[in-house]
Design an enzyme around this catalytic site. Structure first.
Site, PDB file in Angstrom:
ATOM      1  N   CYS A 140       0.822  -1.217   0.000  1.00 30.88           N
ATOM      2  CA  CYS A 140       0.000   0.000   0.000  1.00 30.88           C
ATOM      3  C   CYS A 140       0.851   1.259   0.000  1.00 30.88           C
ATOM      4  O   CYS A 140       0.336   2.366   0.064  1.00 30.88           O
ATOM      5  CB  CYS A 140      -1.030   0.017   1.123  1.00 30.88           C
ATOM      6  SG  CYS A 140      -0.603  -0.899   2.566  1.00 30.88           S
ATOM      7  N   CYS A 153      -1.759   7.407   7.286  1.00 35.00           N
ATOM      8  CA  CYS A 153      -0.307   7.527   7.459  1.00 35.00           C
ATOM      9  C   CYS A 153       0.030   7.913   8.884  1.00 35.00           C
ATOM     10  O   CYS A 153       0.993   7.416   9.460  1.00 35.00           O
ATOM     11  CB  CYS A 153       0.287   8.574   6.523  1.00 35.00           C
ATOM     12  SG  CYS A 153      -0.127   8.362   4.801  1.00 35.00           S
TER      13      CYS A 153
END
Lengths: 378, 125
Positions: free
Chosen positions: B36, B105
């Site tokens: 990813c 993130c």
């Protein structure tokens, strides 16, 4: 260096368009003089767009974008020929305007074959031939890929399509004005174009429909554009597209210079260790270079370049809204982490050797800095 | 391109703090997945129940690098318990926010820190 995304409107194009916002504001459907003037301007533009691809004026339909042209070509063919068959052949690296239209048609009961490509991004014409069934009503394969620049063997596929009497569409949004194009030689029945990739305005596209090819209108109304695309014409936009097409034809010989500039970019960047070129070494768009650098991610490359005033793009998931890596890079066999490290630099008319040298000089430090940070690097 | 990122994110991206590995780390947290597009390794050095040093290595986008850098700054000097309470939202807040799509993130950076502390606790059992 992101000229495949869009281009700045040529000043000559803007100049040609301006009167059609003010004094020549007429509706082309009106019969009085300013309406007739607008009508005439559209027809002149149609001729210029036709000239760029060696077509006849009557074979050009103006639309609102390259995406609309793709939708019109694909859905228009599918719905027109539903009684003949329900099978469509395309490739796995098409632009989303084609892929998502095909996906939509699948939801409507059509069957779609997505052909693979080799590691350089080429569709094999033999695969196209093998995929054809008695139900096949449309083949749609892009002329050149927008990400990796690979140019497809359209003429060969065109021969196959014509032998089998199947309608053949190509998305030529990336190639008009960059490669010499003759619609007849290519053997296509339908060809999509867009103005803003060739220094024309945004919001206008066109579809070439070969004489004798019949498609179903996808926009119903007042019967504009030979009843194929109703809606009052975007007169300034169309005039701008015409001018951009005229200029593109004049500038076409310079594309070879652009390819040389691009080659010097590739040569310079190859000095970076573990850098690779995505796509085909020679069969590629003159301005296109698409690299990948092991152990670094594309968005951070782009941010770093942006801080130094260089615009670029990537196939990394992190820069997309879907959070998946580019379908094109996956289709040419890259692992996801390799696809995340891609960097597309696309050169245009305005780019100079100095700019290329600048990128070549700053990129090694950027890549090194990111590699120092990367847990993947050894 | 940078429109979605705050100045603070860009600062931490351009001048990341505490980059690198700690050779004799007391704990290492490895989170994320190259598939990813984000991979984060957080290294910690512990002394008297406090994070004496925190470093990172990250493969990922601007937000991934900035959140890694920020989490190391936030965690340094804290007790293990305090550091365990740093959340993904805390990291995002310290960076003056992140674009919604990048929130995963910042999630990763706090996770990385927590994983490193857990690794230390496992090893020191």
């Amino acid at each position: 260096m992101d000229n495949s995304a869009t281009t700045a409107v040529d000043p000559g194009v803007t100049e040609a368009m301006l009167p059609y916002f003010s004094e020549n504001f007429g509706n082309p459907s009106s019969l009085y003089s300013i309406g007739r003037q607008a009508k005439r301007a559209i027809e002149e533009a149609r001729q210029k767009v036709a000239d760029l691809i060696g077509a006849k004026k009557e074979e050009i339909i103006f639309t609102g974008s390259g995406t609309e042209s793709d939708n019109l070509a694909i859905k228009g063919t599918a719905y027109r020929n539903r009684k003949k068959g329900d099978h469509i052949i395309t490739s796995s690296i098409e632009h989303h305007a084609v892929l998502h239209t095909c996906k939509y048609l699948e939801s409507q009961g059509f069957k779609v074959t997505y052909l693979p490509v080799n590691k350089e991004g080429l569709v094999n014409p033999v695969d196209v031939e093998k995929a054809i069934t008695p139900e096949t009503i449309l083949i749609t394969i892009m002329h050149a890929n927008n990400e990796i620049g690979t140019i497809q063997p359209i003429e060969e596929i065109g021969k196959i399509a014509n032998e089998k009497n199947i309608i053949f569409h190509t998305d030529a949004v990336q190639t008009i004005g960059k490669l010499p194009i003759n619609a007849d030689t290519l053997g296509v029945s339908l060809l999509s174009m867009s103005a803003h990739k060739i220094y024309g305005p945004k919001g206008v596209g066109a579809l070439y429909i070969r004489k004798g090819t019949v498609i179903e209108s996808q926009m119903h109304g007042g019967g504009h554009e030979r009843n194929i695309r109703s809606g009052t014409e975007n007169v300034p936009g169309i005039v701008g597209f015409g001018k951009a097409a005229e200029l593109a034809k004049v500038h076409l010989p310079e594309e070879e210079k652009l390819a040389n500039l691009r080659n010097s970019l590739i040569k310079g960047i190859f000095e970076i260790k573990e850098s690779y070129l995505n796509g085909h070494p020679t069969k590629r768009l003159p301005g296109n270079a698409n690299f990948r650098f092991s152990y670094v991610e594309g968005e951070s490359l782009i941010l770093s370049l942006d801080m130094k005033g260089v615009a670029a793009s990537t196939g990394s998931a992190c820069s997309s809204t879907s959070l998946t890596p580019s379908h094109v890079l996956i289709a040419i066999g890259l692992r996801p982490e390799e696809a995340h490290g891609s960097l597309r630099l696309t050169l245009g008319r305005e780019n100079t050797q100095e700019e290329v040298d600048h990128v070549v000089s700053i990129l090694p430090d950027i890549v090194n800095k990111l590699r120092m940070m990367s847990p993947l690097a050894r | 391109m940078t429109d979605g990122y705050s100045e603070k994110v860009m600062d931490h991206f351009a001048n990341p703090r505490n980059v690198g590995e700690i050779k004799d780390a007391d704990g290492i947290g490895k989170v994320g997945n190259p598939v990813c597009g984000d991979l984060m390794w957080i290294y910690i050095k512990v002394k008297d129940n406090r994070l004496e040093d925190v470093k990172f290595k990250t493969f990922g986008c601007g937000a991934a690098i900035a959140t890694s850098s920020m989490v190391t700054e936030m965690a340094k000097g804290k007790t293990l318990e305090e550091a365990m309470e740093i959340t993904r939202n805390d990291v995002a807040k310290e960076l003056d926010g992140l674009p919604p799509i990048k929130m995963h993130c910042s999630n990763l950076a706090a996770d990385g820190l927590h994983a490193a502390i857990k690794d230390y606790l496992e090893k020191s059992k």
